[in-house]
Design a protein around this motif. Structure first.
Motif, short mmCIF file in Angstrom:
data_model
loop_
_atom_site.label_atom_id
_atom_site.label_comp_id
_atom_site.label_asym_id
_atom_site.label_seq_id
_atom_site.Cartn_x
_atom_site.Cartn_y
_atom_site.Cartn_z
N ALA A 136 -0.21 8.26 -4.81
CA ALA A 136 0.45 7.02 -5.18
C ALA A 136 1.70 7.22 -6.00
N SER A 137 1.99 8.43 -6.43
CA SER A 137 3.07 8.67 -7.38
C SER A 137 4.43 8.29 -6.83
N GLY A 138 4.61 8.38 -5.51
CA GLY A 138 5.92 8.09 -4.94
C GLY A 138 6.08 6.63 -4.56
N LEU A 139 5.04 5.79 -4.75
CA LEU A 139 5.11 4.40 -4.36
C LEU A 139 5.73 3.57 -5.47
N GLN A 140 5.99 2.27 -5.15
CA GLN A 140 6.66 1.39 -6.12
C GLN A 140 5.65 0.84 -7.11
N LEU A 141 5.22 1.67 -8.02
CA LEU A 141 4.25 1.26 -9.03
C LEU A 141 4.88 1.36 -10.40
N SER A 142 4.51 0.44 -11.28
CA SER A 142 4.99 0.52 -12.65
C SER A 142 4.35 1.73 -13.32
N ALA A 143 4.96 2.18 -14.40
CA ALA A 143 4.43 3.33 -15.12
C ALA A 143 3.01 3.04 -15.62
N ALA A 144 2.78 1.81 -16.08
CA ALA A 144 1.46 1.44 -16.59
C ALA A 144 0.42 1.48 -15.48
N LEU B 94 -1.59 -0.71 -3.37
CA LEU B 94 -0.66 -1.17 -4.40
C LEU B 94 0.79 -1.09 -3.90
N GLY B 95 1.06 -0.06 -3.13
CA GLY B 95 2.40 0.06 -2.54
C GLY B 95 2.68 -1.09 -1.57
N PHE B 96 1.65 -1.48 -0.82
CA PHE B 96 1.82 -2.62 0.10
C PHE B 96 2.13 -3.89 -0.68
N LEU B 97 1.38 -4.12 -1.78
CA LEU B 97 1.62 -5.32 -2.59
C LEU B 97 3.05 -5.35 -3.12
N ALA B 98 3.52 -4.19 -3.58
CA ALA B 98 4.89 -4.12 -4.11
C ALA B 98 5.90 -4.47 -3.02
N HIS C 201 5.24 -6.16 -0.25
CA HIS C 201 4.96 -7.50 0.26
C HIS C 201 5.61 -8.57 -0.61
N HIS C 202 5.61 -8.35 -1.92
CA HIS C 202 6.15 -9.35 -2.85
C HIS C 202 7.53 -8.97 -3.39
N GLY C 203 7.92 -7.73 -3.18
CA GLY C 203 9.19 -7.26 -3.74
C GLY C 203 9.00 -6.83 -5.18
N GLY C 204 9.70 -5.79 -5.58
CA GLY C 204 9.55 -5.28 -6.94
C GLY C 204 8.47 -4.22 -7.00
N ALA D 276 -4.12 -9.70 -10.54
CA ALA D 276 -4.66 -11.03 -10.82
C ALA D 276 -3.98 -12.10 -9.97
N ASP D 277 -2.81 -11.80 -9.45
CA ASP D 277 -2.07 -12.78 -8.64
C ASP D 277 -2.35 -12.63 -7.15
N VAL D 278 -3.17 -11.64 -6.79
CA VAL D 278 -3.46 -11.43 -5.37
C VAL D 278 -4.26 -12.60 -4.83
N THR D 279 -3.86 -13.09 -3.67
CA THR D 279 -4.53 -14.22 -3.02
C THR D 279 -5.27 -13.75 -1.77
N GLN D 280 -6.08 -14.63 -1.21
CA GLN D 280 -6.75 -14.33 0.05
C GLN D 280 -5.73 -14.07 1.15
N SER D 281 -4.62 -14.80 1.07
CA SER D 281 -3.54 -14.60 2.06
C SER D 281 -2.98 -13.18 1.95
#
Length: 312
Positions: free
Chosen positions: A3-11, A45-49, A51-54, A62-67
């Protein structure tokens, strides 16, 4: 970790790393399992980043929806992922999400409510008792060296006679010899179990040790290759392949099939499912219950072959 190369925050990267370290330290997960979990969660997590941008941060779960979950599953399907692999990935994601939710007080109900896709569980293909005996009788013929033939027979006898995994048999050391009435096996996830050793298995290992040209020391592998190094899984697979071809057995006659045969034949003889679970080192009874389906299938075959009304 993938996951290190994906768009994840440091936290988020730190949290994922901490979770994986906990799995290894507290649950005794193997390196292979840790890598798979890191890859599964990191991709999600990379997909979520994307999918939503950023970037994907701690609060984003916590903001993940069924959609969002349906979109992720569709994306994985589009990449060619099968139902079984998708279910495994979802299990990894839920495990990480639960851990993070407890630490950060997050509501992850949409993730936990996501149902895994259904898939047909592949049933093990055991050998018949006669075929298993033929394999053990003919395995030694696949080697030019007499001692190596005895070695191969000993390994396969431990798979069928004790229900060991190939890795467990090859993980034995000189300290385990001579085999006693029970073996203490360290299986998957570091789980320990006691396995009764049949006299035929003890005799097979003793015959190999007497013929083996390499000196046995407590820390050395019990089963040696021709040059004295540890015996490889690949060699055992090759011996089994050559033996099954010689005997005309199907491609499903693999080393692992001998372990399945051990369980199936015990069950057919009246063995208790819980006891068989312990012998195999399965973490849950569900893993062992596949043998009831195998045994029932075999009973139906016998019924259709022998019952007069099955033909009329």
């Amino acid at each position: 970790m993938t996951a290190s190369g994906l768009q994840l925050s440091a936290a988020m990267r730190d949290a994922l790393q901490l979770w994986l370290q906990g799995l290894k330290a507290l649950d005794g997960a193997s390196e292979h399992t840790i890598t798979a979990y890191g890859h599964d969660v990191g991709q999600f997590l990379g997909f979520l980043a994307q999918h939503h941008g950023g970037s994907a941060g701690l609060r984003q779960l916590a903001d993940v929806t069924q959609s969002d979950m349906r979109a992720w599953m569709a994306w994985e399907r589009g990449a060619g992922l099968g139902s079984r692999s998708l279910a495994r990935k979802l299990s990894s994601i839920k495990s990480f999400a639960r851990w993070l939710a407890e630490r950060e007080n997050l509501d992850i109900s949409a993730i936990l409510a996501t149902r895994a896709p259904r898939f047909s569980r592949k049933l093990p293909r055991p050998l018949s008792a006669e075929s298993a005996r033929e394999v053990l009788d003919n395995a030694s013929l696949q080697s030019r060296e007499d001692w190596a033939g005895l070695r191969d027979t000993a390994v396969l006898t431990l798979l069928y006679g004790c229900g060991l995994r190939v890795s467990e048999a090859l993980g034995l050391t000189g300290r385990d010899a001579p085999l006693r009435a029970a073996l203490r096996i360290h299986g998957k996830g570091g789980k320990e179990r006691l396995v009764p050793v049949l006299p035929v298995a003890q005799q097979a290992v003793t015959a190999y040790l007497h013929a083996c040209p390499h000196p046995q020391t407590p820390d050395a592998p019990l089963f040696r290759g021709l040059r004295g190094g540890p015996l490889s899984r690949r060699h055992i697979a090759k011996v089994m392949e050559q033996t099954r071809l010689q005997l005309g057995l199907p491609a499903t006659a693999t080393p692992h099939a001998l372990r399945h045969s051990f369980a199936t034949h015990l069950l057919a003889a009246g063995g208790d499912l819980r006891a068989i679970q312990e012998l195999l080192g399965h973490a849950s009874l569900q893993s062992t219950q596949v043998y009831t389906a195998v045994d029932s299938g075999r009973l139906m075959e016998i019924y259709h072959a022998a019952h007069p009304r099955a033909h009329g």
